[in-house]
Write an enzyme that holds these catalytic residues in place. Structure first.
Site, PDB file in Angstrom:
ATOM      1  N   ASP A 175     -30.545  25.267 -28.192  1.00 38.14           N
ATOM      2  CA  ASP A 175     -31.394  24.721 -27.136  1.00 38.14           C
ATOM      3  C   ASP A 175     -32.224  23.593 -27.737  1.00 38.14           C
ATOM      4  OD1 ASP A 175     -32.949  24.254 -24.948  1.00 38.14           O
ATOM      5  OD2 ASP A 175     -33.797  26.260 -24.826  1.00 38.14           O
ATOM      6  N   ASP A 228     -27.895  32.689 -20.907  1.00 39.61           N
ATOM      7  CA  ASP A 228     -28.676  33.210 -22.025  1.00 39.61           C
ATOM      8  C   ASP A 228     -30.014  33.674 -21.477  1.00 39.61           C
ATOM      9  OD1 ASP A 228     -31.174  31.386 -23.204  1.00 39.61           O
ATOM     10  OD2 ASP A 228     -29.836  30.304 -21.856  1.00 39.61           O
TER      11      ASP A 228
END
Length: 379
Positions: free
Chosen positions: A95, A274
């Site tokens: 990320d 996620d």
């Protein structure tokens, strides 16, 4: 070395659910897939062997913001990237740190150049620009790296969402240019996913979907959901985005969510998920099971010697009883955190695996509706 590829294998006749296969240089990923969150290079309370053998994780997530601060880029680069540093042999997604910067609302300053923020560790000042975030993720070495975006909070007014989206798109252009002008660092291909933003406004979301799709990236992400907006609005916007993103690329819904959120969004055409929920809730004595949600702290489990969830094919769910796990939590034993975290992650991976099986069998829609009722049950 080859760019990530996505093969669409099956679609559900009664919904938009789909089963596919992502291929990366670190292995294949069957979709739909849930990615355990290893924020600082480690999934909390879980070993890599447990991730592989008990949980059956196909890909894990690391975070740019946290890894940049600790252990730092020099350590990661000298190790040869995160794969070699933490000994995870399968794919990794990183990320960009955009959400973490979003959560530092008290110390961040957003400018055209990028975002300045104060470290949550020592208060030191840092600057993330789109170019810097690309360079950092190149060093971390994820197979999939994310564009740097600005994540507007849930409930944002249209004017703010408009300015935020324009900034995110300008940053995406800069990320795209930097990514495509820098080489892969460790002998395998890295892939950049752009992120769709636009808060809860359909015209902004469509504009962002079109802007992102024009990049023809290896995959696309939907961000800025599950950040305070009502659940039904999240579903509405997710469905809208799936209808406007290319079907031939994997779709990643960032940071979502509960087991029922995941099943609903699979039905809309999402491939990748996620969330910190399975490990965070597990460490706080909340278990997700095939029969519903358990608060293992409750006294009702004190003499329950049945397995945690005998429907799941992993040792943590079958070897230990509810009574024993409750005892570990009450005693403050660290083993409680591991058992609960491994169980919850194994459940999430089982759930998306079963969703895949139902899609392939042509029965996803009816199975999903029945399953969600069970999943929401408080035991």
């Amino acid at each position: 070395m080859a760019q990530l590829s996505f093969q669409l294998q099956h679609t559900d006749a009664q919904s938009s659910a789909r089963a596919g296969l992502i291929t990366t240089d670190h292995g294949q990923i069957e979709t739909p897939v849930f990615m355990p969150v290893g924020t600082a290079g480690s999934v909390k309370a879980v070993t890599q062997a447990q991730l592989e053998n008990d949980i059956k994780a196909q890909i894990i997530l690391g975070n740019t913001y946290h890894l940049y601060l600790r252990p730092g880029l020099e350590v990661l680069e000298k190790a040869g990237g995160l794969h070699r540093f933490n000994q995870w042999k399968r794919p990794i997604l990183t990320d960009s740190g955009g959400f973490q910067v979003f959560s530092l609302a008290g110390t961040r300053k957003i400018k055209e150049e990028g975002v300045t923020f104060a470290s949550h560790i020592d208060g030191s000042k840092h600057l993330f620009t789109p170019e810097r975030v690309m360079d950092i993720q190149r060093i971390i070495g994820g197979d999939i790296i994310m564009a740097f975006d600005e994540c507007p909070p849930g409930g944002s007014e249209y004017g703010y969402a408009r300015k935020s989206l324009d900034l995110t798109h300008r940053w995406l252009d800069r990320c795209w240019d930097r990514f495509n002008s820098t080489p892969d660092r460790y002998g395998y291909t890295q892939n950049l996913f752009p992120i769709v933003q636009g808060a809860t406004f359909k015209d902004l979301r469509k504009e962002s979907c079109d802007f992102v799709a024009a990049k023809d990236a290896a995959g696309n992400a939907i961000g800025g959901l599950s950040v305070g907006e009502p659940e039904e609005k999240m579903y509405e916007i997710c469905d809208w985005c799936c209808a406007h993103l290319p079907a031939q690329r994997p779709r990643y819904l960032m940071g979502v969510g509960t087991p029922w959120n995941i099943l609903e969004c699979i039905g809309m055409g999402i491939d990748m998920f996620d969330c910190v929920m399975p490990t965070r809730n597990g460490r706080n004595a909340m278990l997700f099971t095939t029969g519903g949600v358990i608060n293992i702290d409750n006294k009702k489990w004190e003499f329950d010697y049945s397995p945690i969830d005998e429907e799941l094919p992993n040792s943590m769910s079958n070897l230990y009883s509810k009574a024993y796990l409750r005892h570990l939590f009450k005693s403050g034993e660290l083993l409680a955190l591991t058992i609960a975290s491994v169980h919850n992650l194994a459940f999430y991976l089982w759930l998306v695996g079963e969703a895949r099986r139902q899609i392939r069998a042509g029965s996803y829609a009816s199975w999903k509706n029945q399953m969600i009722v069970k999943l929401k049950t408080r035991l």
